[in-house]
Design a protein around this motif. Structure first.
Motif, PDB file in Angstrom:
ATOM      1  N   PRO A   1      -8.368   2.564 -15.461  1.00 25.27           N
ATOM      2  CA  PRO A   1      -9.564   2.080 -14.747  1.00 25.27           C
ATOM      3  C   PRO A   1      -9.285   1.662 -13.307  1.00 25.27           C
ATOM      4  N   ILE A   2      -8.093   1.137 -13.030  1.00 23.15           N
ATOM      5  CA  ILE A   2      -7.759   0.746 -11.658  1.00 23.15           C
ATOM      6  C   ILE A   2      -7.710   1.977 -10.756  1.00 23.15           C
ATOM      7  N   LEU A   3      -7.040   3.033 -11.207  1.00 24.63           N
ATOM      8  CA  LEU A   3      -6.958   4.262 -10.417  1.00 24.63           C
ATOM      9  C   LEU A   3      -8.333   4.896 -10.247  1.00 24.63           C
ATOM     10  N   SER A   4      -9.139   4.875 -11.306  1.00 30.00           N
ATOM     11  CA  SER A   4     -10.495   5.434 -11.222  1.00 30.00           C
ATOM     12  C   SER A   4     -11.343   4.655 -10.227  1.00 30.00           C
ATOM     13  N   PHE A   5     -11.166   3.322 -10.206  1.00 32.31           N
ATOM     14  CA  PHE A   5     -11.929   2.474  -9.279  1.00 32.31           C
ATOM     15  C   PHE A   5     -11.653   2.853  -7.832  1.00 32.31           C
ATOM     16  N   PHE A   6     -10.396   3.225  -7.533  1.00 28.90           N
ATOM     17  CA  PHE A   6     -10.029   3.605  -6.168  1.00 28.90           C
ATOM     18  C   PHE A   6     -10.329   5.073  -5.875  1.00 28.90           C
ATOM     19  N   GLY A   7     -11.031   5.752  -6.780  1.00 31.03           N
ATOM     20  CA  GLY A   7     -11.481   7.105  -6.502  1.00 31.03           C
ATOM     21  C   GLY A   7     -10.507   8.196  -6.873  1.00 31.03           C
ATOM     22  N   GLN A   8      -9.481   7.872  -7.672  1.00 31.84           N
ATOM     23  CA  GLN A   8      -8.514   8.890  -8.063  1.00 31.84           C
ATOM     24  C   GLN A   8      -9.177   9.912  -8.990  1.00 31.84           C
ATOM     25  N   ASP A   9      -8.731  11.154  -8.918  1.00 29.36           N
ATOM     26  CA  ASP A   9      -9.200  12.202  -9.813  1.00 29.36           C
ATOM     27  C   ASP A   9      -9.068  11.719 -11.266  1.00 29.36           C
ATOM     28  N   GLN A  10     -10.129  11.936 -12.087  1.00 29.29           N
ATOM     29  CA  GLN A  10     -10.183  11.352 -13.421  1.00 29.29           C
ATOM     30  C   GLN A  10      -9.065  11.856 -14.330  1.00 29.29           C
ATOM     31  N   GLU A  11      -8.751  13.146 -14.267  1.00 30.90           N
ATOM     32  CA  GLU A  11      -7.678  13.673 -15.112  1.00 30.90           C
ATOM     33  C   GLU A  11      -6.335  13.041 -14.753  1.00 30.90           C
ATOM     34  N   ILE A  12      -6.085  12.923 -13.460  1.00 30.23           N
ATOM     35  CA  ILE A  12      -4.842  12.291 -13.009  1.00 30.23           C
ATOM     36  C   ILE A  12      -4.813  10.824 -13.434  1.00 30.23           C
ATOM     37  N   ALA A  13      -5.936  10.119 -13.251  1.00 31.46           N
ATOM     38  CA  ALA A  13      -6.001   8.693 -13.578  1.00 31.46           C
ATOM     39  C   ALA A  13      -5.712   8.443 -15.057  1.00 31.46           C
ATOM     40  N   GLU A  14      -6.277   9.248 -15.940  1.00 31.91           N
ATOM     41  CA  GLU A  14      -6.086   9.043 -17.373  1.00 31.91           C
ATOM     42  C   GLU A  14      -4.638   9.267 -17.793  1.00 31.91           C
ATOM     43  N   LEU A  15      -4.022  10.354 -17.296  1.00 36.32           N
ATOM     44  CA  LEU A  15      -2.652  10.647 -17.691  1.00 36.32           C
ATOM     45  C   LEU A  15      -1.664   9.661 -17.047  1.00 36.32           C
ATOM     46  N   ALA A  16      -1.920   9.291 -15.785  1.00 34.66           N
ATOM     47  CA  ALA A  16      -1.053   8.323 -15.100  1.00 34.66           C
ATOM     48  C   ALA A  16      -1.142   6.955 -15.759  1.00 34.66           C
ATOM     49  N   GLY A  17      -2.353   6.547 -16.181  1.00 31.81           N
ATOM     50  CA  GLY A  17      -2.519   5.265 -16.851  1.00 31.81           C
ATOM     51  C   GLY A  17      -1.779   5.209 -18.173  1.00 31.81           C
ATOM     52  N   ARG A  18      -1.799   6.312 -18.921  1.00 35.54           N
ATOM     53  CA  ARG A  18      -1.064   6.371 -20.177  1.00 35.54           C
ATOM     54  C   ARG A  18       0.442   6.263 -19.935  1.00 35.54           C
ATOM     55  N   PHE A  19       0.927   6.962 -18.899  1.00 38.09           N
ATOM     56  CA  PHE A  19       2.357   6.921 -18.572  1.00 38.09           C
ATOM     57  C   PHE A  19       2.771   5.510 -18.140  1.00 38.09           C
ATOM     58  N   ALA A  20       1.893   4.812 -17.405  1.00 39.80           N
ATOM     59  CA  ALA A  20       2.207   3.459 -16.937  1.00 39.80           C
ATOM     60  C   ALA A  20       2.448   2.507 -18.113  1.00 39.80           C
ATOM     61  N   VAL A  21       1.663   2.636 -19.176  1.00 41.44           N
ATOM     62  CA  VAL A  21       1.857   1.777 -20.351  1.00 41.44           C
ATOM     63  C   VAL A  21       3.242   2.002 -20.957  1.00 41.44           C
ATOM     64  N   TYR A  22       3.669   3.266 -20.992  1.00 42.18           N
ATOM     65  CA  TYR A  22       5.006   3.568 -21.510  1.00 42.18           C
ATOM     66  C   TYR A  22       6.102   2.914 -20.674  1.00 42.18           C
ATOM     67  N   MET A  23       5.802   2.629 -19.383  1.00 39.48           N
ATOM     68  CA  MET A  23       6.836   2.176 -18.448  1.00 39.48           C
ATOM     69  C   MET A  23       6.942   0.658 -18.327  1.00 39.48           C
TER      70      MET A  23
END
Length: 497
Positions: free
Chosen positions: A145-167
């Motif tokens: 949701p943070i990446l989406s709020f800043f206007g990031q492409d939705q596909e990128i935001a969803e996959l990046a957000g999932r990866f961030a939780v792993y990290m």
């Protein structure tokens, strides 16, 4: 890795008297300057060489993961790049910045021969940084949701957000690692970090290939490899310290680490703000690129350039660490003229290396993107940035050195204000205007960023040239006395282990 014989080989061991000051005062012609500059260069490279290797090796942990991700798909490259640059980059900047407070106080304590304070300073830094890790957890958990709020492409935001939780485990590794690094750097124990980083880098390359390519675990494999590699670095360095290789500086855990946390936190926050404003500046380039028309191509192109720029910056962060240690040691020992001479020598050295990088990018402008992507459209977009990127690399050879001077002298708050003005009032708005409103795309975004870097470098150079270094030496002495007074008598009696 025995540190017991360091005094036999370490050209930075502090000696009594003012012979260094006297030698510098005797410089009256070019040949004497060259002679003293070569001596100073030896001291700088003793620190900078291993520090450069360590910085590159540890930065490469994330960068190599991006390389492997780029050979899975463009979307996975974008996701890993965005998570590393935006979410992990946010945490990295805060942790490195707060840990950098130790460059000032541990370096000055070492120069003043107050070794017993260094271990306590490191423990205070751990306390503050672990609390900050807990505060940062929501950013990792709510990455999408943070990446989406800043206007990031939705596909990128969803996959990046999932990866961030792993990290998330990597976040806490940052909080422990950076205080240890600054503690070791202040004592010039840089070879130890270099050897450990080399071993972990080789392990990380193999594990990333095994999990991401051979077993096709994708982003899960990337996260396992990164988390494990960072924690091996942390545990290896800590084992070195508690095994007795830092005599005098490490006297065990102590309840005194909880004393004077307020004053220590203020310097840590100043250091964090100073460095975070720089890290976030490059992080926000990825966010701005995600708002352009062809978002996936733009993000990939900017990510490749910022990745390469990051590798180059790691080299000069080695010089940053070296000059910070040199300045803090010399000021702590009351040798302001030696500190000033160190600055001159390292700036000249860094600028010459920067010219080499500028020439390499211009010569390889059509091929330097190829290790990162198989997409010809992305490679073409990267090649269009070659001239701007080459100038950026040259400026980033000098700018981290000037920041290292600021850290060594304890000017963190001043640089933070400068960074706000240059980067966020000038650079980013100009980049947004040129990239989006003037429709210049990635080149417009990068031009705005470059303008901020030019302005910041010029201001820092002017401040450094106009500094009264005798006054800075007196301030260093006052800082050591004020921060050591409340703890020094208690060290022998209140150890926990």
């Amino acid at each position: 890795m025995d540190g017991s014989n360091d005094e036999l080989h370490n050209p930075l061991i502090i000696v009594e008297g003012s012979s260094i000051e006297a030698d510098i005062d005797e410089i009256t012609n070019c040949s004497q300057f060259v002679k003293e500059a070569l001596i100073e260069n030896k001291k700088l490279w003793y620190l900078a060489g291993p520090a450069i290797f360590t910085a590159i090796a540890q930065y490469s942990l994330g960068a190599i993961t991006q390389v492997f991700a780029g050979h899975l798909s463009t979307l996975e490259l974008d996701a890993v790049s965005t998570a590393n640059m935006v979410i992990a980059g946010l945490a990295f900047g805060i942790m490195l910045g707060m840990g950098s407070a130790l460059e000032t106080i541990c370096g000055q304590a070492f120069g003043a021969k107050q070794l017993h304070m260094m271990g306590l300073y490191m423990q205070r830094s751990w306390i503050i940084l672990i609390v900050m890790c807990i505060i940062l957890l929501p950013i990792y958990i709510c990455g999408t949701p943070i990446l989406s709020f800043f206007g990031q492409d939705q596909e990128i935001a969803e996959l990046a957000g999932r990866f961030a939780v792993y990290m998330i485990p990597q976040l806490f590794a940052y909080g422990i690692n950076f205080p240890i690094q600054k503690f070791l750097q202040a004592q010039s124990k840089v070879m130890t970090m270099a050897w450990m980083s080399a071993a972990v880098l080789v392990f990380h390359v193999f594990l990333s290939w095994l999990l991401m390519i051979r077993f096709q675990f994708g982003l899960v494999g990337a996260a396992i490899s990164l988390n494990l590699s960072w924690w091996i670095v942390v545990l290896g360095q800590f084992a070195y310290i508690i095994m007795g290789y830092c005599p005098g500086a490490w006297t065990g855990f102590s309840w005194n680490a909880f004393h004077d946390l307020g004053a220590f936190a203020r310097l840590s926050i100043a250091s964090a703000i100073m460095l975070c404003l720089e890290f976030w500046y490059y992080m926000l380039l990825v966010v701005l690129a995600g708002r352009l028309k062809n978002a996936q191509i733009a993000v990939a192109a900017v990510s490749i350039c910022t990745n390469l720029d990051g590798w180059e910056v790691m080299i000069f962060l080695g010089f940053n660490a070296a000059i910070s240690v040199r300045i803090s040691n010399e000021l702590g020992a009351g040798r302001p003229r030696a500190a000033k001479f160190s600055i001159l020598v390292v700036v000249i050295t860094a600028a010459l290396i920067g010219v080499v990088f500028l020439a390499l990018v211009l010569a390889l402008k059509d091929v330097y993107a190829l290790p990162f992507t198989n997409n010809t459209e992305v490679a073409h977009e990267v090649s269009k940035l070659a001239v701007l990127f080459a100038i950026t690399l040259f400026l980033n050879s000098v700018q981290p050195v000037l920041t290292g001077v600021a850290v060594g002298a304890g000017w963190q708050w001043l640089v933070a204000y400068i960074n706000v003005g240059c980067y966020y009032i000038v650079g980013l708005p100009l980049g947004f205007f040129l990239g989006n409103k003037m429709d210049l795309g990635v080149q417009g975004i990068w031009s705005g960023m470059l303008t901020g870097v030019v302005l910041q470098t010029l201001i820092l150079a002017g401040i450094t040239l106009g500094t009264n270094w005798n006054k800075e030496a007196k301030l260093a002495d006052s800082r050591i006395k004020n921060w050591g007074a409340s703890v020094e008598p208690l060290v022998k009696h209140e150890q926990v282990v």
